[in-house]
Design a protein around this motif. Structure first.
Motif, PDB file in Angstrom:
ATOM      1  N   ARG A 267       7.407  47.988  85.746  1.00 34.00           N
ATOM      2  CA  ARG A 267       6.118  47.828  85.032  1.00 34.00           C
ATOM      3  C   ARG A 267       5.931  46.384  84.573  1.00 34.00           C
ATOM      4  NH1 ARG A 267       6.922  52.932  83.046  1.00 34.00           N
ATOM      5  NH2 ARG A 267       8.022  52.179  81.205  1.00 34.00           N
ATOM      6  N   THR A 268       6.998  45.802  84.027  1.00 30.89           N
ATOM      7  CA  THR A 268       6.925  44.403  83.584  1.00 30.89           C
ATOM      8  C   THR A 268       6.598  43.489  84.760  1.00 30.89           C
ATOM      9  OG1 THR A 268       8.535  44.853  81.854  1.00 30.89           O
ATOM     10  CG2 THR A 268       8.232  42.547  82.468  1.00 30.89           C
ATOM     11  N   TYR A 269       7.297  43.685  85.879  1.00 31.55           N
ATOM     12  CA  TYR A 269       7.013  42.865  87.068  1.00 31.55           C
ATOM     13  C   TYR A 269       5.558  43.047  87.494  1.00 31.55           C
ATOM     14  CZ  TYR A 269      12.047  42.005  87.946  1.00 31.55           C
ATOM     15  OH  TYR A 269      13.357  41.612  87.878  1.00 31.55           O
ATOM     16  N   GLY A 270       5.099  44.295  87.508  1.00 27.20           N
ATOM     17  CA  GLY A 270       3.724  44.576  87.936  1.00 27.20           C
ATOM     18  C   GLY A 270       2.722  43.840  87.057  1.00 27.20           C
ATOM     19  N   GLU A 271       2.972  43.892  85.736  1.00 25.50           N
ATOM     20  CA  GLU A 271       2.046  43.246  84.797  1.00 25.50           C
ATOM     21  C   GLU A 271       2.073  41.725  84.930  1.00 25.50           C
ATOM     22  OE1 GLU A 271       2.718  46.845  81.619  1.00 25.50           O
ATOM     23  OE2 GLU A 271       3.424  44.838  81.071  1.00 25.50           O
ATOM     24  N   ARG A 272       3.275  41.179  85.125  1.00 21.44           N
ATOM     25  CA  ARG A 272       3.391  39.715  85.038  1.00 21.44           C
ATOM     26  C   ARG A 272       3.361  39.000  86.388  1.00 21.44           C
ATOM     27  NH1 ARG A 272       8.224  38.541  80.942  1.00 21.44           N
ATOM     28  NH2 ARG A 272       7.515  36.404  81.295  1.00 21.44           N
ATOM     29  N   ALA A 274       1.576  40.372  89.332  1.00 20.23           N
ATOM     30  CA  ALA A 274       0.512  40.826  90.253  1.00 20.23           C
ATOM     31  C   ALA A 274      -0.434  39.696  90.665  1.00 20.23           C
ATOM     32  CB  ALA A 274      -0.268  41.977  89.625  1.00 20.23           C
ATOM     33  N   GLU A 275      -0.643  38.729  89.773  1.00 13.09           N
ATOM     34  CA  GLU A 275      -1.553  37.632  90.106  1.00 13.09           C
ATOM     35  C   GLU A 275      -0.836  36.511  90.859  1.00 13.09           C
ATOM     36  OE1 GLU A 275      -4.953  37.752  88.817  1.00 13.09           O
ATOM     37  OE2 GLU A 275      -4.251  39.812  88.525  1.00 13.09           O
ATOM     38  N   THR A 279       2.601  42.285  94.822  1.00 15.18           N
ATOM     39  CA  THR A 279       3.487  43.255  94.166  1.00 15.18           C
ATOM     40  C   THR A 279       3.251  44.644  94.765  1.00 15.18           C
ATOM     41  OG1 THR A 279       1.825  43.489  92.428  1.00 15.18           O
ATOM     42  CG2 THR A 279       3.687  42.030  91.961  1.00 15.18           C
ATOM     43  N   GLN A 281       2.265  48.346  95.477  1.00 13.96           N
ATOM     44  CA  GLN A 281       1.208  49.232  94.990  1.00 13.96           C
ATOM     45  C   GLN A 281       1.775  50.639  94.910  1.00 13.96           C
ATOM     46  OE1 GLN A 281      -2.008  47.789  94.375  1.00 13.96           O
ATOM     47  NE2 GLN A 281      -0.598  46.062  94.600  1.00 13.96           N
TER      48      GLN A 281
END
Ligand SMILES: *Cc1c(COP(=O)(O)O)cnc(C)c1O
Length: 378
Positions: A267-272, A274-275, A279, A281
């Motif tokens: 979740r942390t990786y996804g949040e930080r 994704a831009e 990442t 899906q």
């Protein structure tokens, strides 16, 4: 900030339950029933309860689990089986080893699992080429379940069985169902680096079909019937050692906590991230195991070198799709549909550390290093 962040840490769990595992192993050694001892039955009950399948049948490793599944499903010489090209070798190897034909299917971006559209197309192409498709092996790559709802429908419509290669995904759920309950049979791995690993090789099959469960049990012990010297079919020696079962019974007690930690890191990786990079899906109503956390990155080889210089380990799973491997490139099932997305995936993927014993500081180092490298290469 640079660190020494490793991709996996096989020993870290021993700080938590090392003593309990050592005691369980010692008890098993003292017990003397090293083949099919009591820990095997205890583990099978625990595994079946954990995923909700009627039966769990343990075995020597996931490659053998897949083979046992194919034998139980009645795979014959020359039959064709659909499977992804972008996967670990074992998925296709078992098909070919049993004298059948792997028909490669493309993956579906941005994810890495097999494309339902490509599967349907490959079934039709295989039939046009004179092959006889009998089943599909799906793979839950990196611990993200395949699109089972659609795949089960395709399999039913086409009259094919579905064997789930869940080597990386035991513990995952999709749409409220647990991995182990999809397809006619599922196979998983307890190889040390998998989310639920033992201290050597190990595997299991799962099924809700009592007839198949009986065949799987018989097949793993030389096709045994009523007793050891009654051989009702040609089988294998593919049992799980009692010692490995004892290790796994203990490891199951901390498995949920480990999965939670993997999911929090993901979740942390996804949040930080994704831009920053591509990442993974996650489908709706899906909880992966995050066996790997796999990015799509530009200039992958330089990306990996730069990450290594920042002290962050990474790995390429997998550098070559199977239809480009010498063992499979010239088979009759290799060129039937476009496998362009499998080739693209193989050139873009990079898996970063996601094991449950990463500290928050290490997760920060990974995020900052990936961000810095991506900016550098932009
Ligand atoms: C690891 C793996 C296997 C093989 O598992 P073993 O237990 O090592 O035989 C099969 N398929 C996939 C997708 C895997 O990741």
């Amino acid at each position: 900030m640079t660190g020494n962040v490793r991709l996996v840490d096989l020993l870290a769990h021993r700080r938590v339950i090392g003593d309990a595992i050592d005691a369980a192993v010692s008890r098993t050694i003292a017990d003397g029933r090293w083949i099919m001892g009591p820990a095997v039955g205890e583990l099978e009950a625990g595994l079946a309860a954990r995923c909700g399948a009627s039966s769990a049948v343990t075995c020597s490793n996931c490659t053998d689990a897949l083979k046992l599944g194919l034998l139980a499903l009645g795979l014959g010489h020359g039959d064709a089986v659909l499977c992804p090209s972008f996967t670990f070798t074992a998925t296709a190897e078992v098909i070919a080893l049993l004298g059948a034909v792997p028909v490669f299917v493309d993956c579906e971006p941005p994810g890495f699992n097999l494309s339902v559209e490509s599967t349907v197309e490959a079934i039709a192409s295989a039939r046009r080429a004179g092959l006889v498709p009998v089943g599909i092996i799906s793979v839950d790559l990196f611990g993200v379940p395949a699109g089972y709802e659609a795949l089960e429908a395709v399999a039913a419509e086409e009259g094919l069985w579905l064997l789930a290669d869940a080597a990386q995904s035991f513990g995952a759920t999709l749409g409220g169902r647990a991995v182990g309950t999809f397809g006619e049979v599922s196979a998983t791995s307890f190889f040390p680096a998998k989310p639920l690993g033992c201290y050597g090789d190990g595997g299991a099959t799962f099924t809700d079909d009592d007839g198949l469960a009986g065949k799987l049990r018989s097949l793993r012990s030389h096709g045994q019937g009523a007793d050891k010297y009654d051989n009702v079919r040609v089988g294998m020696n593919a049992r799980l050692d009692s010692i490995q079962a004892a290790v796994l019974v203990e490891k199951l007690t901390i498995f949920d906590g480990e999965l939670e930690r993997r999911r929090a890191i993901a979740r942390t990786y996804g949040e930080r991230l994704a831009e920053v990079v591509g990442t993974p899906q996650v489908p709706e109503r899906c909880e992966p195991t995050w066996a790997q956390y796999t990015l799509r990155v530009p200039e992958r080889d330089s990306f990996q070198k730069r990450l290594a210089a920042a002290g962050v380990d990474s790995a390429v799973y997998y550098p070559r799709p199977l239809h480009r491997q010498p063992a499979y490139s010239s088979g009759p099932g290799a060129g039937l549909v476009s496998l362009a997305e499998s080739e693209r995936a193989a050139s873009e993927v990079l898996s970063i550390p996601v094991h449950p014993y990463l500290t928050d500081a290490e997760v920060d180092i990974v995020v900052e290093s990936v961000t810095a490298v991506a900016a550098d290469l932009a």
